[in-house]
Design an enzyme around this catalytic site. Structure first.
Site, PDB file in Angstrom:
ATOM      1  N   GLU A  51       0.890  -1.211  -0.166  1.00 42.21           N
ATOM      2  CA  GLU A  51       0.005  -0.330   0.050  1.00 42.21           C
ATOM      3  C   GLU A  51       0.742   1.299  -0.180  1.00 42.21           C
ATOM      4  OE1 GLU A  51      -2.437   1.493  -0.755  1.00 42.21           O
ATOM      5  OE2 GLU A  51      -4.028   1.421   0.667  1.00 42.21           O
ATOM      6  N   ASP A  52       0.367   2.362  -0.773  1.00 39.86           N
ATOM      7  CA  ASP A  52       1.107   3.542  -0.543  1.00 39.86           C
ATOM      8  C   ASP A  52       1.238   4.301   0.832  1.00 39.86           C
ATOM      9  OD1 ASP A  52      -1.741   4.240  -0.364  1.00 39.86           O
ATOM     10  OD2 ASP A  52      -1.582   5.381  -2.199  1.00 39.86           O
TER      11      ASP A  52
ATOM     12  N   ASP B 267      -3.283   6.194   6.216  1.00 46.03           N
ATOM     13  CA  ASP B 267      -3.624   7.478   6.772  1.00 46.03           C
ATOM     14  C   ASP B 267      -4.791   7.212   7.824  1.00 46.03           C
ATOM     15  OD1 ASP B 267      -4.779  10.150   7.035  1.00 46.03           O
ATOM     16  OD2 ASP B 267      -5.675  10.228   5.443  1.00 46.03           O
TER      17      ASP B 267
ATOM     18  N   PHE C 191      -1.138  16.291   3.419  1.00 48.40           N
ATOM     19  CA  PHE C 191      -1.771  15.542   2.333  1.00 48.40           C
ATOM     20  C   PHE C 191      -0.379  15.577   1.406  1.00 48.40           C
ATOM     21  CE2 PHE C 191      -3.566  14.578  -1.579  1.00 48.40           C
ATOM     22  CZ  PHE C 191      -4.666  13.675  -1.188  1.00 48.40           C
TER      23      PHE C 191
ATOM     24  N   ARG D  56       1.255  11.418  -9.381  1.00 45.95           N
ATOM     25  CA  ARG D  56       1.568  10.100  -9.155  1.00 45.95           C
ATOM     26  C   ARG D  56       2.926   9.955  -9.521  1.00 45.95           C
ATOM     27  NH1 ARG D  56      -2.670   7.058  -7.075  1.00 45.95           N
ATOM     28  NH2 ARG D  56      -4.676   7.600  -8.111  1.00 45.95           N
TER      29      ARG D  56
HETATM   30  P1  IMP Z   1      -6.966   5.484   4.690  1.00 45.16           P
HETATM   31  O1  IMP Z   1      -7.699   6.797   5.295  1.00 45.16           O
HETATM   32  O2  IMP Z   1      -5.877   5.035   5.346  1.00 45.16           O
HETATM   33  O3  IMP Z   1      -8.134   4.804   4.559  1.00 45.16           O
HETATM   34  O4  IMP Z   1      -6.682   6.027   3.397  1.00 45.16           O
HETATM   35  C1  IMP Z   1      -7.209   5.464   2.015  1.00 45.16           C
HETATM   36  C2  IMP Z   1      -6.501   6.132   0.914  1.00 45.16           C
HETATM   37  O5  IMP Z   1      -6.493   7.320   0.697  1.00 45.16           O
HETATM   38  C3  IMP Z   1      -4.840   5.707   0.904  1.00 45.16           C
HETATM   39  O6  IMP Z   1      -4.635   4.429   0.631  1.00 45.16           O
HETATM   40  C4  IMP Z   1      -4.393   6.687  -0.305  1.00 45.16           C
HETATM   41  O7  IMP Z   1      -4.801   6.044  -1.448  1.00 45.16           O
HETATM   42  C5  IMP Z   1      -5.448   7.809   0.139  1.00 45.16           C
HETATM   43  N1  IMP Z   1      -4.734   8.783   0.753  1.00 45.16           N
HETATM   44  C6  IMP Z   1      -4.913   8.804   2.246  1.00 45.16           C
HETATM   45  N2  IMP Z   1      -3.938   9.880   2.575  1.00 45.16           N
HETATM   46  C7  IMP Z   1      -3.476  10.444   1.364  1.00 45.16           C
HETATM   47  C8  IMP Z   1      -2.362  11.609   0.975  1.00 45.16           C
HETATM   48  O8  IMP Z   1      -2.189  12.481   1.866  1.00 45.16           O
HETATM   49  N3  IMP Z   1      -2.282  11.741  -0.355  1.00 45.16           N
HETATM   50  C9  IMP Z   1      -2.762  11.018  -1.276  1.00 45.16           C
HETATM   51  N4  IMP Z   1      -3.724  10.000  -0.916  1.00 45.16           N
HETATM   52  C10 IMP Z   1      -4.021   9.589   0.248  1.00 45.16           C
HETATM   53 MG    MG Z   2      -4.181   3.678  -1.393  1.00 45.51          MG
END
Ligand code: IMP
Ligand code: MG
Length: 177
Positions: free
Chosen positions: A97-98, A101, A150, A163
């Site tokens: 995963e990238d 968050d 972000f 990206r």
């Molecule tokens: P979650 O809040 O951890 O469920 O995040 C879900 C998805 O939102 C991550 O896998 C990313 O693809 C995207 N995301 C969350 N934070 C960022 C950020 O700072 N930049 C770009 N994408 C984000």
């Molecule tokens: Mg993601």
């Protein structure tokens, strides 16, 4: 769209060093396990591409896309935008995963995949935001800690842009300063 600028947060050299260290840890555990490396769409693909080229053991690549519904009561709610191609029963699965968050998407994804009875499921995340999480999300291969900004680049987007940046930057909105 609002005006914004992208400021460098993590340079290419630091990313490279980090990916190397994750690859070494992953190799220790998975070298004899023939894992399924499941790349989480879309953002995980750049990290995964660098990572797998440092792995000298057999593995299978698959892709998974998921979105979680914010605001629902059940933590189990998840929609697969792209499901894995192959069954994972008795297989070792590594999700790439990238960024973690809130962690909600991964939390739900892990739960959904565990019902398929894999041998194991672990997470390798390139970045982890330094924020409190109301639930327990174990990230076996933790990425670099970043502040609650972000970020874009190295697979991560803002409205599908950036990206392809080779470094990680954060988005700043000048009028909000
Ligand atoms: P979650 O809040 O951890 O469920 O995040 C879900 C998805 O939102 C991550 O896998 C990313 O693809 C995207 N995301 C969350 N934070 C960022 C950020 O700072 N930049 C770009 N994408 C984000
Ligand atoms: Mg993601």
């Amino acid at each position: 769209m609002k005006n914004y600028v992208v400021k460098k947060l993590i340079d290419q050299k630091s990313i490279e060093e980090h990916v190397k260290s994750v690859a070494a840890q992953i190799s220790d555990y998975y070298a004899d396990k023939d894992p399924i490396i499941a790349i989480v769409l879309k953002g995980g693909f750049v990290f995964a591409a660098d990572l797998i080229r440092l792995l000298d053991f057999p593995f299978t690549i698959d892709f998974v896309g998921a979105s979680s519904y914010a605001g629902t009561q059940s933590l189990g709610d998840i929609k697969f935008t792209k499901d894995l191609d192959k069954p994972i029963v008795n297989r070792h699965v590594l999700l790439v995963e990238d960024i973690v968050d809130t962690g909600l998407t991964l939390y739900k994804l892990i739960h959904a995949l565990k019902t398929r009875e894999p041998a194991s499921v672990n997470i390798a995340a390139m970045l982890v935001k330094d924020i409190p999480r109301p639930f327990d999300l174990e990230v076996a291969y933790r990425g670099l800690n970043i502040p609650n900004e972000f970020v874009v680049g190295y697979g991560l987007d803002y409205n599908e842009r950036h990206r392809g940046l080779p470094y990680i930057g954060y988005v700043e909105f000048p009028e909000e300063k």
